[in-house]
Design an enzyme around this catalytic site. Structure first.
Site, PDB file in Angstrom:
ATOM      1  CB  SER A 231      44.314  24.223  -7.955  1.00 35.44           C
ATOM      2  OG  SER A 231      44.797  24.314  -9.270  1.00 35.44           O
TER       3      SER A 231
ATOM      4  CE  LYS B 138      48.211  21.984  -8.638  1.00 38.40           C
ATOM      5  NZ  LYS B 138      47.049  22.652  -9.257  1.00 38.40           N
TER       6      LYS B 138
ATOM      7  CB  SER C  60      48.452  26.238  -7.356  1.00 36.86           C
ATOM      8  OG  SER C  60      47.366  25.388  -7.649  1.00 36.86           O
TER       9      SER C  60
END
Length: 442
Positions: A75, A78, A139
């Site tokens: 993640s 991102k 997230s």
């Protein structure tokens, strides 16, 4: 030869009479700030597959372990997606209060309770701001995918944007399959039918640091969101979700440390990636970025990535000091430039911007220097071509530290700072230029 010398002497007299004498070159004088070398000490003993610590302004590398090895980043992906989203907001393509309608495929990802998510219902609308906050704080995978589609039209078109942006930022050897960092299988129809289900986004710790430095430089407002420890998503609605930031190093959370002022940036966790964290801290105006890739992740409560981040950050702040140059300062080796067809043969230059360099506490501050690169459009015969107006930026000072083994992000040993002339570079009159041409013959 004697006849040529008599002609030359005659021309000297003529130039003196008509030009009022020859110009005298001015030698710039200014004491530069002192700095010194830094070592490649490995005292951090980082318990992770890869890691890096850099200055958030210059990208000066302060610690490195396997930082060029491409690995799954989960993640932390991102941050690249958010960079593009913020670019769309700043350009007017997206507005914070604009509402985005959730499609079936994004809703399916968002409903997976085994993943980090906020509930997004098919056909329902959510603001860009709420999806942005959910992406950074919680997230939320569906949220960032929805933003990607809003920017580019389709998930695959957004992946193309991500690849192009990564290239612009100097990120190398990247593999990108989606906006959120899940595996290709986990994103379902948002993924690629011709790619293995286990495929997930990969790049190096150094590339992640490049991304973070660029994000903080261009869009520092991202910190206003990444520093939020708790927030409600869609409070007062059926989608209301309490979002606790996954960055446990924020003030008041379980892995916070009072001596480190951490205010970002992004975690990432997957089976293949282990536990990852891109952190940033600002102690006494000295901001650094750290990246930990593939730390231990024995359970959901394992704080190893934050412990390793604390280790790196403490190492930097406890073993280094900074040397600051202000706009208008000079650097040894880049105090003046040669001119062409100007009244004076050199021109004094100074830094247009300030810059900060790090040196180890156990070293003597003495070995900082620079070379100058002039803008090609302003040069002739490899020199600064007159005339040039006062305070014109004429090139860059390429600043380095003697003996430095780590250098700066981008595999370079220098950081570039623009330089400008301190006064107008005036063109010499025709007689002076004639005389110099004759002298050059001898």
């Amino acid at each position: 030869m004697k006849r040529l010398k008599r002609i030359a002497m005659g021309l000297v007299t003529a130039v003196t009479l008509f030009a009022g004498g020859l110009s005298t070159a001015v030698t710039p004088t200014m004491t530069a700030h002192a700095a010194s070398t830094k070592s490649t000490s490995t005292t951090v003993n980082l318990k992770a597959k890869a890691g890096i610590a850099v200055d958030a302004q210059t990208g000066q590398i302060l610690y490195s372990k396997n930082s060029d090895q491409a690995l799954p980043v989960a993640s932390m992906t991102k941050l690249l997606s958010i960079y593009i989203v913020l670019d769309a907001v700043h350009s007017g393509k997206l507005k914070w209060d604009q509402k985005i309608t959730i499609n079936k495929d994004i809703a399916k990802v968002a409903k997976d309770t085994n993943l980090s998510n906020v509930p997004l219902r098919e056909g329902h609308k959510y603001t860009v701001k709420s999806l942005y906050q959910a992406s950074l704080i919680y997230s939320a995978n569906g949220a960032i995918e929805a933003l990607g589609v809003a920017v580019a039209g389709t998930p695959h078109a957004f992946v193309d944007r991500m690849k192009a942006q990564a290239k612009k930022l100097g990120m190398t050897d990247v593999k990108i399959y989606n906006a959120c960092g899940l595996t290709n299988k986990q994103v379902g129809n948002l993924g690629y039918s011709n790619v293995k289900g286990s495929a997930e986004n990969e790049w190096s710790a150094a590339d992640q640091a490049k991304l973070a430095v660029a994000l903080l430089s261009k869009y520092p407002e991202v910190l206003q969101t990444t520093k939020i420890s708790k927030m409600w998503f869609e409070k007062g609605t059926q989608d209301a979700t309490k979002m606790d930031n996954w960055n446990w190093m924020l003030k008041g959370l379980t892995a916070s440390y009072s001596k480190l002022h951490v205010d970002g940036l992004k975690t990432g966790t997957s089976k293949a990636a282990g536990a990852n964290f891109t952190g940033t801290a600002n102690n006494d105006g000295n901001r650094i970025v750290t990246v930990v890739l593939h730390a231990s992740h024995k359970s959901e409560t394992d704080a190893a990535r934050f412990q390793q981040t604390q280790k790196m950050m403490s190492y930097v702040y406890n073993n280094f000091k900074t040397v600051a140059y202000k706009a208008g300062d000079q650097v040894k080796g880049a105090k003046s430039v040669t001119t062409n067809d100007a009244k004076e043969k050199t021109a004094k230059i100074v830094l247009s911007d300030g810059v900060k360099l790090w040196i180890r506490d156990d070293q003597v501050a003495s070995n900082i220097s620079a070379t100058t690169t002039l803008q090609s459009k302003l040069t002739k015969n490899k020199a600064l071509e007159a005339p040039v107006a006062k305070n014109t930026e004429v090139g860059t000072a390429n600043i380095s530290l003697k003996g430095d083994q780590l250098g700066f992000l981008g595999n370079t040993k220098t950081t570039k700072v623009p330089v400008k002339v301190t006064k107008a570079v005036e063109k010499a009159n025709i007689f002076v230029r004639m005389w110099r041409a004759i002298v050059s013959l001898f």
